[in-house]
Motif scaffolding. Sequence first.
Motif, PDB file in Angstrom:
ATOM      1  N   LEU A 101       0.830  -1.205   0.000  1.00 22.80           N
ATOM      2  CA  LEU A 101       0.000   0.000   0.000  1.00 22.80           C
ATOM      3  C   LEU A 101       0.864   1.256   0.000  1.00 22.80           C
ATOM      4  N   PHE A 102       1.936   1.250   0.784  1.00 23.89           N
ATOM      5  CA  PHE A 102       2.798   2.429   0.868  1.00 23.89           C
ATOM      6  C   PHE A 102       3.470   2.735  -0.469  1.00 23.89           C
ATOM      7  N   ILE A 103       3.784   1.712  -1.233  1.00 26.35           N
ATOM      8  CA  ILE A 103       4.403   1.917  -2.544  1.00 26.35           C
ATOM      9  C   ILE A 103       3.358   2.253  -3.605  1.00 26.35           C
ATOM     10  N   THR A 104       2.202   1.608  -3.524  1.00 32.67           N
ATOM     11  CA  THR A 104       1.188   1.732  -4.564  1.00 32.67           C
ATOM     12  C   THR A 104       0.465   3.072  -4.555  1.00 32.67           C
ATOM     13  N   LEU A 105       0.107   3.584  -3.389  1.00 31.34           N
ATOM     14  CA  LEU A 105      -0.693   4.808  -3.331  1.00 31.34           C
ATOM     15  C   LEU A 105       0.010   6.018  -3.948  1.00 31.34           C
ATOM     16  N   PRO A 106       1.316   6.245  -3.687  1.00 33.72           N
ATOM     17  CA  PRO A 106       1.986   7.362  -4.394  1.00 33.72           C
ATOM     18  C   PRO A 106       2.039   7.150  -5.898  1.00 33.72           C
ATOM     19  N   ILE A 107       2.141   5.879  -6.343  1.00 31.48           N
ATOM     20  CA  ILE A 107       2.134   5.601  -7.776  1.00 31.48           C
ATOM     21  C   ILE A 107       0.777   5.970  -8.374  1.00 31.48           C
ATOM     22  N   TRP A 165       8.917  -4.212   9.556  1.00 36.75           N
ATOM     23  CA  TRP A 165      10.045  -4.458   8.662  1.00 36.75           C
ATOM     24  C   TRP A 165      11.342  -3.982   9.315  1.00 36.75           C
ATOM     25  N   PRO A 166      12.503  -4.417   8.795  1.00 35.11           N
ATOM     26  CA  PRO A 166      13.781  -3.973   9.377  1.00 35.11           C
ATOM     27  C   PRO A 166      13.901  -2.449   9.387  1.00 35.11           C
ATOM     28  N   ARG A 167      14.574  -1.940  10.406  1.00 34.69           N
ATOM     29  CA  ARG A 167      14.697  -0.493  10.594  1.00 34.69           C
ATOM     30  C   ARG A 167      15.314   0.189   9.377  1.00 34.69           C
ATOM     31  N   TRP A 168      16.384  -0.382   8.829  1.00 34.22           N
ATOM     32  CA  TRP A 168      17.060   0.234   7.683  1.00 34.22           C
ATOM     33  C   TRP A 168      16.120   0.340   6.490  1.00 34.22           C
ATOM     34  N   MET A 169      15.265  -0.680   6.331  1.00 31.27           N
ATOM     35  CA  MET A 169      14.336  -0.682   5.204  1.00 31.27           C
ATOM     36  C   MET A 169      13.263   0.389   5.377  1.00 31.27           C
ATOM     37  N   SER A 170      12.749   0.514   6.583  1.00 27.05           N
ATOM     38  CA  SER A 170      11.729   1.527   6.851  1.00 27.05           C
ATOM     39  C   SER A 170      12.294   2.922   6.643  1.00 27.05           C
ATOM     40  N   TYR A 171      13.525   3.136   7.111  1.00 27.57           N
ATOM     41  CA  TYR A 171      14.185   4.444   6.947  1.00 27.57           C
ATOM     42  C   TYR A 171      14.336   4.796   5.480  1.00 27.57           C
ATOM     43  N   THR A 172      15.002   3.916   4.731  1.00 27.12           N
ATOM     44  CA  THR A 172      15.356   4.243   3.349  1.00 27.12           C
ATOM     45  C   THR A 172      14.134   4.266   2.435  1.00 27.12           C
ATOM     46  N   LEU A 173      13.246   3.303   2.595  1.00 28.19           N
ATOM     47  CA  LEU A 173      12.088   3.235   1.708  1.00 28.19           C
ATOM     48  C   LEU A 173      11.192   4.456   1.863  1.00 28.19           C
ATOM     49  N   SER A 174      10.884   4.821   3.094  1.00 24.92           N
ATOM     50  CA  SER A 174       9.994   5.969   3.298  1.00 24.92           C
ATOM     51  C   SER A 174      10.624   7.258   2.794  1.00 24.92           C
ATOM     52  N   ALA A 175      11.945   7.414   2.982  1.00 21.50           N
ATOM     53  CA  ALA A 175      12.627   8.623   2.515  1.00 21.50           C
ATOM     54  C   ALA A 175      12.668   8.688   0.994  1.00 21.50           C
ATOM     55  N   PHE A 176      12.945   7.556   0.335  1.00 21.64           N
ATOM     56  CA  PHE A 176      13.043   7.564  -1.123  1.00 21.64           C
ATOM     57  C   PHE A 176      11.673   7.694  -1.785  1.00 21.64           C
ATOM     58  N   VAL A 177      10.658   7.057  -1.222  1.00 27.05           N
ATOM     59  CA  VAL A 177       9.314   7.204  -1.787  1.00 27.05           C
ATOM     60  C   VAL A 177       8.842   8.647  -1.635  1.00 27.05           C
ATOM     61  N   PHE A 178       9.148   9.258  -0.486  1.00 20.67           N
ATOM     62  CA  PHE A 178       8.817  10.667  -0.252  1.00 20.67           C
ATOM     63  C   PHE A 178       9.476  11.556  -1.300  1.00 20.67           C
ATOM     64  N   SER A 179      10.745  11.280  -1.586  1.00 25.36           N
ATOM     65  CA  SER A 179      11.469  12.079  -2.565  1.00 25.36           C
ATOM     66  C   SER A 179      10.946  11.843  -3.981  1.00 25.36           C
ATOM     67  N   ALA A 239      17.827  15.172  -4.008  1.00 22.74           N
ATOM     68  CA  ALA A 239      18.763  14.730  -2.975  1.00 22.74           C
ATOM     69  C   ALA A 239      18.423  15.356  -1.631  1.00 22.74           C
ATOM     70  N   SER A 240      18.044  16.624  -1.654  1.00 19.84           N
ATOM     71  CA  SER A 240      17.665  17.316  -0.421  1.00 19.84           C
ATOM     72  C   SER A 240      16.418  16.695   0.197  1.00 19.84           C
ATOM     73  N   LEU A 241      15.482  16.261  -0.652  1.00 14.15           N
ATOM     74  CA  LEU A 241      14.259  15.633  -0.154  1.00 14.15           C
ATOM     75  C   LEU A 241      14.549  14.279   0.491  1.00 14.15           C
ATOM     76  N   VAL A 242      15.490  13.529  -0.068  1.00 12.35           N
ATOM     77  CA  VAL A 242      15.879  12.256   0.544  1.00 12.35           C
ATOM     78  C   VAL A 242      16.471  12.501   1.926  1.00 12.35           C
ATOM     79  N   ILE A 243      17.377  13.476   2.012  1.00 12.60           N
ATOM     80  CA  ILE A 243      17.999  13.805   3.296  1.00 12.60           C
ATOM     81  C   ILE A 243      16.942  14.282   4.286  1.00 12.60           C
ATOM     82  N   ALA A 244      16.019  15.107   3.811  1.00 11.82           N
ATOM     83  CA  ALA A 244      14.941  15.591   4.683  1.00 11.82           C
ATOM     84  C   ALA A 244      14.087  14.431   5.173  1.00 11.82           C
ATOM     85  N   GLY A 245      13.779  13.488   4.277  1.00 21.07           N
ATOM     86  CA  GLY A 245      12.989  12.323   4.664  1.00 21.07           C
ATOM     87  C   GLY A 245      13.677  11.492   5.728  1.00 21.07           C
TER      88      GLY A 245
END
Length: 226
Positions: A14-20, A147-161, A182-188
Amino acid sequence: MDMTRHKRITALILFITLPILMAPVDLFLAPNYWVKSFVKIILFILVPLSLNQYFKWVKVSDIFVLKRKQVLHIVVLAVATYGLIVLAYLLLKDLFDFSMVTGQLASSMAITKNNFLFVFFYIPLVNAMIEEGFFRGFGFLTLNNYWPRWMSYTLSAFVFSLYHVAIMAQWFSPVLFLLLIASLVIAGLFFNYINEKTGSILTSYVIHAGANLAINTIGLSLFGII
């Protein structure tokens, strides 16, 4: 499939699909900003909240709790974010061409000089909450439970960007656009960090609102209002 696995997989999909699903609305289907905002509320807020009634991913009231001692720190960060963005614009405005931004806002979102003052307040007060509720509340804080912490961190930041690619792809020159993404990824990633520390999306919301307010202040200048 056991319920826990069902919950974690459904949340991820759902988290990946809704922004798409939101991307073609931003790009093609709805040239009016208010139509897009209405669809965004449905996809980013009403759909996750409705499904949360069944899956019980997160207790919604818990992610809106903010301790009094945290308020001052968050406000200071929001003010600092506002100042940093405005300063960056002042330093870069002679190096990059920002003139196309107002034209793109008018053609793709029906945002003009005449209605920008209303948008000026709507984006930091309402739109920032919609995005924080989805990308951090449903995205990071919910995914982090399953899900693993690293995955939650990176996925949410990259989808946001990447979500903002559909909105701003034609606004800036390629170099400035890449810097923005790049700034949006860092902000996420930063928003995720402070949400993890506080357990509340109100922390990232206040800072996000400060960033939006800075961008809108720049918009006032680009539209010739100030």
